[in-house]
Design a protein around this motif. Structure first.
Motif, short mmCIF file in Angstrom:
data_model
loop_
_atom_site.label_atom_id
_atom_site.label_comp_id
_atom_site.label_asym_id
_atom_site.label_seq_id
_atom_site.Cartn_x
_atom_site.Cartn_y
_atom_site.Cartn_z
N ASN A 57 -79.19 -19.17 -24.96
CA ASN A 57 -78.55 -20.30 -25.64
C ASN A 57 -77.14 -20.59 -25.14
O ASN A 57 -76.50 -21.52 -25.61
CB ASN A 57 -78.50 -20.05 -27.16
N GLU A 86 -68.60 -31.37 -23.67
CA GLU A 86 -69.80 -30.95 -22.95
C GLU A 86 -70.65 -29.96 -23.75
O GLU A 86 -71.80 -29.69 -23.39
CB GLU A 86 -69.43 -30.32 -21.58
N LEU A 87 -70.07 -29.42 -24.83
CA LEU A 87 -70.81 -28.47 -25.67
C LEU A 87 -71.09 -29.02 -27.07
O LEU A 87 -71.81 -28.40 -27.84
CB LEU A 87 -70.04 -27.15 -25.80
N LYS A 143 -76.33 -20.87 -21.71
CA LYS A 143 -76.38 -21.19 -20.28
C LYS A 143 -75.44 -22.34 -19.90
O LYS A 143 -75.18 -22.57 -18.72
CB LYS A 143 -77.81 -21.54 -19.86
N ASP A 144 -74.95 -23.08 -20.89
CA ASP A 144 -73.98 -24.15 -20.62
C ASP A 144 -72.55 -23.67 -20.81
O ASP A 144 -71.61 -24.47 -20.73
CB ASP A 144 -74.25 -25.35 -21.56
N CYS A 145 -72.38 -22.38 -21.09
CA CYS A 145 -71.05 -21.82 -21.38
C CYS A 145 -70.63 -20.83 -20.30
O CYS A 145 -71.41 -20.46 -19.42
CB CYS A 145 -71.08 -21.08 -22.72
N ASP A 189 -72.68 -31.64 -28.02
CA ASP A 189 -73.98 -32.26 -28.25
C ASP A 189 -74.69 -31.47 -29.35
O ASP A 189 -74.71 -30.23 -29.35
CB ASP A 189 -74.79 -32.21 -26.94
N GLU A 218 -77.55 -24.52 -31.03
CA GLU A 218 -78.08 -23.29 -30.45
C GLU A 218 -77.00 -22.21 -30.35
O GLU A 218 -77.24 -21.03 -30.64
CB GLU A 218 -78.66 -23.59 -29.06
N ILE A 219 -75.81 -22.63 -29.93
CA ILE A 219 -74.70 -21.66 -29.79
C ILE A 219 -74.28 -21.13 -31.16
O ILE A 219 -74.09 -19.92 -31.33
CB ILE A 219 -73.50 -22.31 -29.05
N LYS A 234 -77.13 -28.58 -28.28
CA LYS A 234 -76.45 -27.46 -27.60
C LYS A 234 -75.59 -26.68 -28.58
O LYS A 234 -75.63 -25.45 -28.63
CB LYS A 234 -75.57 -28.00 -26.45
N ALA A 235 -74.76 -27.41 -29.34
CA ALA A 235 -73.85 -26.76 -30.28
C ALA A 235 -74.63 -25.97 -31.33
O ALA A 235 -74.26 -24.85 -31.69
CB ALA A 235 -72.97 -27.80 -30.96
#
Length: 344
Positions: A292, A242-243, A294-296, A245, A251-252, A248-249
């Motif tokens: 960056n 889920e991270l 918000k999915d974590c 992508d 940005e993190i 997303k990855a």
């Protein structure tokens, strides 16, 4: 003639007593100094020698003695030499501590990343509600003073102050005594307007210098804006579909590489820790202080080393992270960090 140690001790005691009282000092007063352990008769003889050597003066035949300019010079040079030595020793300790601290924090970040399989961060400690140890004023030249401010945690700051008029050694000495008597042992929050007004009144025509030094003290003992953050395990993000992508990855990973955004986590954690003292903070998805992430989920804790030095440890992973393991791990490491640091 070189003064022997006993004469130096007696001269130092006479000058210090005179500075405190403003009255001529007799041998009986000096004999009460427990560390001297010398009889009044011996002190009388030594004070007579010091007068003959030009370090002391006797304003009246029956009165005690007061310092001469030569005596003041001895006192100031000795005081500055002692404090310079202490500052140098503190600088050495500070460099050694900083090196030890960096190695330990990098090791903790790496160990947490391996143990949890998540990304980790740890901020270098900052001193909160820092107390002032002492202030040392020294002359650079006729109209420039260097102010050395030493605070808890062996924090040392220097500042140069320009004065309109020349400052003599006696005035500088009195300012040293005034500032240290009133400010030593206080935090910046405890230095109030009434205290400042009283010091400025006592400083008389040199009140502006007191204002400059108060500002320098406030600047020196506030938390440092230049925050060092150590990270590890950012690539662990790719282990979670889920991270992983690319966008997303990326940005993190950027947040971990630039580190600037991570300071938001540190400041938010510190603020919450001071207001509710829960120790562990959990940010899920949109609650994250970093856009960056918000999915974590981000779980943080505050650690504390000796002398009130605090920092933040953070673990970043997917929302489905093993919260129980993460919280237990953080509680364990924050509980042990101070003792580990002292043993290293």
């Amino acid at each position: 003639m070189e003064l022997d140690e006993r004469k130096k001790q007696i001269l130092y005691a006479v000058i210090k007593t005179y500075l405190d009282t403003g009255e001529p000092v007799g041998s009986r007063t000096i004999s009460k100094y427990a560390e001297l352990n010398i009889s009044p008769a011996t002190i009388r003889n030594e004070m007579a020698d010091l007068e003959e050597l030009g370090y002391l003066m006797q304003p009246h035949t029956s009165a005690g003695r007061i310092p001469s300019d030569k005596g003041y010079r001895f006192y100031v040079d000795r005081m500055l030499e002692d404090e310079k030595k202490e500052v140098e020793e503190m600088k050495e300790i500070l460099v050694e501590k900083a090196d030890k601290m960096e190695r330990l924090l990098k090791q903790v970040a790496k160990s947490l990343a391996v143990n949890t399989n998540y990304a980790t961060m740890i901020s270098a400690p900052q001193t909160h509600r820092n107390k002032l140890k002492f202030i040392q004023l020294s002359k650079m030249d006729a109209t420039r003073i260097i102010v050395v401010i030493v605070a808890e945690g062996n924090l040392i700051k220097n500042q140069i102050i320009e004065t309109e008029d020349a400052i003599d050694d006696e005035t500088l000495l009195k300012l040293n005594i005034l500032l240290n008597t009133n400010l030593s042992g206080l935090t910046v929050e405890e230095i109030n307007l009434g205290m400042i007004a009283k010091m400025k009144e006592q400083a008389g025509i040199h009140s502006e210098i007191v204002s400059y030094i108060i500002d320098a003290v406030g600047e020196a003992i506030k938390p440092d804006d230049d925050l060092e953050i150590y990270t590890s395990g950012a690539n662990n993000i790719f282990k979670y579909p889920e991270l992983s992508d690319n966008a997303k990855a990326s940005e993190i990973i950027n947040a971990f590489e630039e580190k600037k955004q991570l300071t938001e986590i540190v400041y938010e954690t510190m603020q919450k820790d001071e207001s509710d003292s829960k120790g562990i903070q959990v940010y899920i998805g949109e609650e994250s202080p970093v856009d960056n992430m918000k999915d974590c989920s981000v779980v943080t804790a505050t650690y504390e080393l000796d002398e009130g030095m605090k920092g933040t440890i953070g673990i970043i992973g997917p929302k489905r992270m093993d919260y129980d393991k993460v919280v237990k791990t953080l509680k364990s490491i924050t509980g042990q960090l101070d003792s580990i640091y002292k043993k290293k």
